[in-house]
Design a protein around this motif. Structure first.
Motif, PDB file in Angstrom:
ATOM      1  N   ASP A  48     -46.687  -7.310 -67.678  1.00  0.00           N
ATOM      2  CA  ASP A  48     -47.745  -7.124 -66.891  1.00  0.00           C
ATOM      3  C   ASP A  48     -47.615  -7.570 -65.382  1.00  0.00           C
ATOM      4  O   ASP A  48     -47.722  -8.687 -65.069  1.00  0.00           O
ATOM      5  N   GLU A  57     -47.783   3.804 -61.620  1.00  0.00           N
ATOM      6  CA  GLU A  57     -49.205   4.422 -60.917  1.00  0.00           C
ATOM      7  C   GLU A  57     -48.455   5.694 -59.948  1.00  0.00           C
ATOM      8  O   GLU A  57     -49.054   6.829 -60.004  1.00  0.00           O
ATOM      9  N   PRO A  85     -54.030  -5.069 -70.621  1.00  0.00           N
ATOM     10  CA  PRO A  85     -54.586  -4.833 -69.232  1.00  0.00           C
ATOM     11  C   PRO A  85     -54.467  -3.571 -68.952  1.00  0.00           C
ATOM     12  O   PRO A  85     -55.476  -3.169 -68.328  1.00  0.00           O
ATOM     13  N   TRP A  86     -53.383  -3.129 -69.236  1.00  0.00           N
ATOM     14  CA  TRP A  86     -53.377  -1.430 -68.759  1.00  0.00           C
ATOM     15  C   TRP A  86     -54.159  -0.488 -69.452  1.00  0.00           C
ATOM     16  O   TRP A  86     -54.671   0.333 -69.026  1.00  0.00           O
ATOM     17  N   THR A  88     -57.151  -0.962 -70.444  1.00  0.00           N
ATOM     18  CA  THR A  88     -58.443  -1.382 -70.018  1.00  0.00           C
ATOM     19  C   THR A  88     -58.343  -0.779 -68.542  1.00  0.00           C
ATOM     20  O   THR A  88     -59.335   0.076 -68.212  1.00  0.00           O
ATOM     21  N   ARG A  89     -57.239  -0.714 -67.842  1.00  0.00           N
ATOM     22  CA  ARG A  89     -57.248  -0.277 -66.295  1.00  0.00           C
ATOM     23  C   ARG A  89     -57.357   1.140 -66.350  1.00  0.00           C
ATOM     24  O   ARG A  89     -58.196   1.717 -65.595  1.00  0.00           O
TER      25      ARG A  89
END
Ligand SMILES: [Zn+2]
Length: 271
Positions: A48, A57, A85-86, A88-89
């Protein structure tokens, strides 16, 4: 290694900035999707890390695609840390064999499952051994995303106590049986020249280490440290903790086969 590379029309590799003795150049994150579908699946998001996220990205923008799912080969942090985390992102499903990785709302993958995502068909190939939860993903091209089952350089580690050498060898044979066109590894460069020869080498390497271990025991070595000093004498010291795990995994296999016997003092003898 170049940080972002298109390996085939459906696959882009993005190298994470986490190099080390164990992770080689760093963790390879793969973006997989049919060009023009506007979608990709991310396999092994990796650490992360803000720099890694921005590289991924950018690769998403270059493919004009959004991430619809995050797949993870196994629970180790260098592959799985960014999964939740990704997920969710990107508003993407996180999928893995282990609930610790998939999270409470994620999807648990099953061996032999066929995933249809981002315009491609991905076969979920069970590859336990490095860890119990390890999965590989076979692509329509015949290439296999192998995580830490096979590395782009050197050899992988069968962790201990969690890993399992017997399972690991069976997993090598399973991937061999797929006749892969290429192996896209969790660390190190992709293996495109003769992937089945690499798998043959891995099988031969384990057999060779097992022979060396038996010879060390015959020579009077008994504890893991004594065995390491003989068998891994030529390997840099920083890799000995990993070598100790593979050695313990080999001792567990040989013990199960009743070819060695544990002693009460932590050592081993030939049976
Ligand atoms: Zn790894």
């Amino acid at each position: 290694m170049t940080r972002t590379v298109q390996l085939e029309p459906q696959v882009t590799r993005v190298l994470a900035p986490n190099p080390s003795g164990m992770t080689l150049d760093g963790t390879n994150t793969y973006l997989v999707g049919e060009p023009g579908s506007g979608e990709v699946v991310i396999v092994d998001p990796g650490p992360d890390d803000a720099r890694h996220l921005s590289a991924v990205e950018e690769a998403l923008r270059a493919r004009d695609a959004r991430c619809v799912a995050v797949l993870v080969t196994h629970f180790h942090g260098d592959h799985a840390e960014a999964a939740e985390p990704w997920g969710t992102r990107f508003g993407a499903t996180v999928a893995a064999a282990d609930r610790r990785v998939a999270g409470p709302h994620g999807r648990l993958l099953e061996a032999g499952e066929r995933l249809r995502m981002a315009g491609v068909v991905l076969d979920v190939v069970p590859t336990p051994g490095h860890t119990a939860d390890h999965l590989a993903f076979r692509l329509p091209s015949g290439a296999v995303l192998v995580g830490d089952h096979v590395l782009g350089r050197g050899t992988s580690v069968v962790t201990s106590p969690e890993g399992d050498l017997v399972a690991y060898l069976a997993s090598l044979r399973r991937v061999h049986g797929l006749g892969p066109s290429a192996l896209y590894c969790g660390h190190g460069p992709e293996l495109t020249q003769d992937p089945t020869a690499v798998l043959d080498f891995y099988l031969a390497h384990r057999a060779w280490r097992e022979e060396q271990l038996l010879a060390a025991l015959a020579g009077g070595a008994a504890t893991v440290d004594e065995i390491l000093a003989v068998v891994y004498a030529a390997v840099p010291r920083e890799l000995w903790p990993a070598a100790a795990q593979s050695t313990r995994a080999t001792l567990a296999k040989l013990t199960a086969e009743e070819r060695v016997r544990p002693r009460p003092d932590d050592g081993f003898v030939l049976a």
